[in-house]
Scaffold this active site. Sequence first.
Site, PDB file in Angstrom:
ATOM      1  N   ASP A  45       0.833  -1.203   0.000  1.00 39.24           N
ATOM      2  CA  ASP A  45       0.000   0.000   0.000  1.00 39.24           C
ATOM      3  C   ASP A  45       0.866   1.251   0.000  1.00 39.24           C
ATOM      4  O   ASP A  45       0.356   2.366  -0.103  1.00 39.24           O
ATOM      5  CB  ASP A  45      -1.001   0.000   1.157  1.00 39.24           C
ATOM      6  CG  ASP A  45      -0.359  -0.024   2.528  1.00 39.24           C
ATOM      7  OD1 ASP A  45       0.890  -0.119   2.613  1.00 39.24           O
ATOM      8  OD2 ASP A  45      -1.102   0.042   3.532  1.00 39.24           O
ATOM      9  N   SER A  46       2.183   1.067   0.069  1.00 33.47           N
ATOM     10  CA  SER A  46       3.124   2.169  -0.132  1.00 33.47           C
ATOM     11  C   SER A  46       2.942   2.793  -1.511  1.00 33.47           C
ATOM     12  O   SER A  46       3.411   3.909  -1.755  1.00 33.47           O
ATOM     13  CB  SER A  46       4.569   1.673   0.024  1.00 33.47           C
ATOM     14  OG  SER A  46       4.792   0.511  -0.765  1.00 33.47           O
ATOM     15  N   ASP A  84      -0.627  -6.114   0.223  1.00 32.48           N
ATOM     16  CA  ASP A  84      -1.079  -5.454   1.448  1.00 32.48           C
ATOM     17  C   ASP A  84      -2.599  -5.355   1.478  1.00 32.48           C
ATOM     18  O   ASP A  84      -3.228  -5.053   0.452  1.00 32.48           O
ATOM     19  CB  ASP A  84      -0.509  -4.035   1.532  1.00 32.48           C
ATOM     20  CG  ASP A  84       0.811  -3.978   2.277  1.00 32.48           C
ATOM     21  OD1 ASP A  84       1.060  -4.853   3.133  1.00 32.48           O
ATOM     22  OD2 ASP A  84       1.597  -3.051   2.004  1.00 32.48           O
ATOM     23  N   LYS A 113      -0.797  -9.324   3.446  1.00 30.06           N
ATOM     24  CA  LYS A 113      -0.078  -8.795   4.609  1.00 30.06           C
ATOM     25  C   LYS A 113      -0.979  -7.845   5.380  1.00 30.06           C
ATOM     26  O   LYS A 113      -1.616  -6.975   4.787  1.00 30.06           O
ATOM     27  CB  LYS A 113       1.210  -8.081   4.190  1.00 30.06           C
ATOM     28  CG  LYS A 113       2.004  -7.506   5.384  1.00 30.06           C
ATOM     29  CD  LYS A 113       3.407  -7.102   4.994  1.00 30.06           C
ATOM     30  CE  LYS A 113       3.453  -5.826   4.194  1.00 30.06           C
ATOM     31  NZ  LYS A 113       2.997  -4.635   4.984  1.00 30.06           N
ATOM     32  N   GLU A 115      -1.159  -5.235   8.877  1.00 31.44           N
ATOM     33  CA  GLU A 115      -0.423  -4.493   9.892  1.00 31.44           C
ATOM     34  C   GLU A 115      -1.120  -4.611  11.239  1.00 31.44           C
ATOM     35  O   GLU A 115      -2.351  -4.493  11.315  1.00 31.44           O
ATOM     36  CB  GLU A 115      -0.315  -3.018   9.503  1.00 31.44           C
ATOM     37  CG  GLU A 115       0.486  -2.771   8.235  1.00 31.44           C
ATOM     38  CD  GLU A 115       0.598  -1.287   7.918  1.00 31.44           C
ATOM     39  OE1 GLU A 115       0.243  -0.460   8.796  1.00 31.44           O
ATOM     40  OE2 GLU A 115       1.033  -0.952   6.802  1.00 31.44           O
ATOM     41  N   GLU A 182       9.298  -3.489  11.012  1.00 34.02           N
ATOM     42  CA  GLU A 182       9.684  -2.206  10.427  1.00 34.02           C
ATOM     43  C   GLU A 182      10.119  -1.199  11.476  1.00 34.02           C
ATOM     44  O   GLU A 182       9.453  -0.993  12.489  1.00 34.02           O
ATOM     45  CB  GLU A 182       8.524  -1.615   9.606  1.00 34.02           C
ATOM     46  CG  GLU A 182       8.871  -0.281   8.965  1.00 34.02           C
ATOM     47  CD  GLU A 182       7.833   0.216   7.984  1.00 34.02           C
ATOM     48  OE1 GLU A 182       7.994   1.354   7.493  1.00 34.02           O
ATOM     49  OE2 GLU A 182       6.861  -0.518   7.702  1.00 34.02           O
TER      50      GLU A 182
END
Length: 267
Positions: A45-46, A84, A113, A115, A182
């Site tokens: 999602d970056s 993501d 993925k 978070e 991270e």
Amino acid sequence: MKKVTIRDFIKKKSMKEKITMLTAYDYPTAKIISNTTLDSILVGDSLGMVVLGYTNTLNVTMRDMISHTRAVARANPPQLIVSDMPFLSYEIDVKSAVKNAGLLVKAGSDAVKLEGGEEIKDIIRAIVKAGIPVMGHIGLTPQRFLRLGGFRTIGKTKQEEEQLIKDSLELEDAGVFSIVIENTYVDIAKRITEKLNVPTICIGAGPYCDGQVLVIHDLLGLSEVTPYFAKSYVNLKEIISSAINQYIIDVKTNKFPEKQHYKERES
């Protein structure tokens, strides 16, 4: 190169062989990567920041992630594709989380993925139960930067450190096949890596993890600002600018197009 699977991730940890991962958001990049021995592609999602121009990842939607996952998958790379799950695609309830994870798999992803720590363990467990591999993500979690007080290093206090350890163990228990760590301190990442049976993938957390991941725009020197923990292996920004400027000059001085670039009628 044969298709990389989540079993290969576990095997690499047991053999102490480093795992390599990069982001990709489009077909051309994924096609280039497909001809390398990279282990995994992260459709992150970056993309919200490095492709779409947002200041953070919160504006990225499921539609964005599905579209970019499809683009990467069309390159048919042998690398494990991980997508993501964007902000609010899994936090609301378990049912929608499983559905959204499934949509990413249908788009071509091999895994998703998420978070977060222990607060999302039940969601992870449900997605895994549905047959979808899950990669965890702890430490600096960009989707939660507002709650964290900005983009900062996590683990400065003993409480934060112990919470990271607890989160990693809870995620492993919930069924993740690996965990991204991270922007935390190197000793914490090392401690987590030694405790877990599943591999850890670091970004800004030192050399002791089982693998590393970078945003490809940072690696290629395309980012406006490169984080301290990233390394640029080439300055493509400069190369691209030079090529564009040379094109402008060639057009204005009639050096382009040349004869090989067009066709003339035969007399």
